[in-house]
Design an enzyme around this catalytic site. Structure first.
Site, PDB file in Angstrom:
ATOM      1  CG  HIS A   1     -19.901  67.386  32.384  1.00  0.00           C
ATOM      2  ND1 HIS A   1     -20.749  67.939  33.304  1.00  0.00           N
ATOM      3  CD2 HIS A   1     -19.942  66.052  32.578  1.00  0.00           C
ATOM      4  CE1 HIS A   1     -21.284  66.984  34.025  1.00  0.00           C
ATOM      5  NE2 HIS A   1     -20.812  65.827  33.599  1.00  0.00           N
TER       6      HIS A   1
ATOM      7  CD  GLN B   1     -13.828  67.829  24.887  1.00  0.00           C
ATOM      8  OE1 GLN B   1     -13.033  68.055  25.780  1.00  0.00           O
ATOM      9  NE2 GLN B   1     -14.092  68.728  23.970  1.00  0.00           N
TER      10      GLN B   1
ATOM     11  CG  HIS C   1     -19.218  62.201  31.119  1.00  0.00           C
ATOM     12  ND1 HIS C   1     -20.588  62.315  31.090  1.00  0.00           N
ATOM     13  CD2 HIS C   1     -18.837  62.521  32.382  1.00  0.00           C
ATOM     14  CE1 HIS C   1     -21.021  62.680  32.291  1.00  0.00           C
ATOM     15  NE2 HIS C   1     -19.983  62.819  33.090  1.00  0.00           N
TER      16      HIS C   1
END
Length: 105
Positions: free
Chosen positions: A80, A78, A76
């Site tokens: 973002h 990464q 998650h």
């Protein structure tokens, strides 16, 4: 080295702030407020650099050997980071397009 949870949150928070600032810059550019848009993009860059620095620390600690535990929240984070980088690149271009169109008759 910070603990993994702290590092992951550092990526998420900084990447998210960078992305939000980029979209605010786009809004300002649409209004013809280019000085403000440029300022917001500059601020977004500082958050992006911080998120990237945390990611780099994790990569260096892993040494390509799978030492870092891969979790859903890491994926998650990464995600973002990558979407914020893409937003920054595209929005920077869009701000320039708005700027060019503002000076044309």
């Amino acid at each position: 080295m910070m603990d993994l949870e702290e590092a992951v949150m550092g990526i998420i928070v900084n990447a998210g702030q960078s992305r939000s600032l980029c979209f605010e810059a786009l809004h300002q550019a649409k209004q013809g407020q280019f000085v403000e848009a440029d300022s917001l993009l500059k601020e977004a860059n500082s958050y992006a650099r911080e998120a990237n620095a945390v990611q780099t620390q994790l990569i260096e600690a892993d040494e390509g050997e799978g030492k870092t535990k891969m979790t859903l929240v890491m994926v998650h984070a990464q995600d973002h980071l990558m979407t914020s980088i893409l937003a920054k690149e595209l929005i920077t271009e869009l701000v320039d397009v708005y700027r060019q169109n503002a000076v044309r008759p």
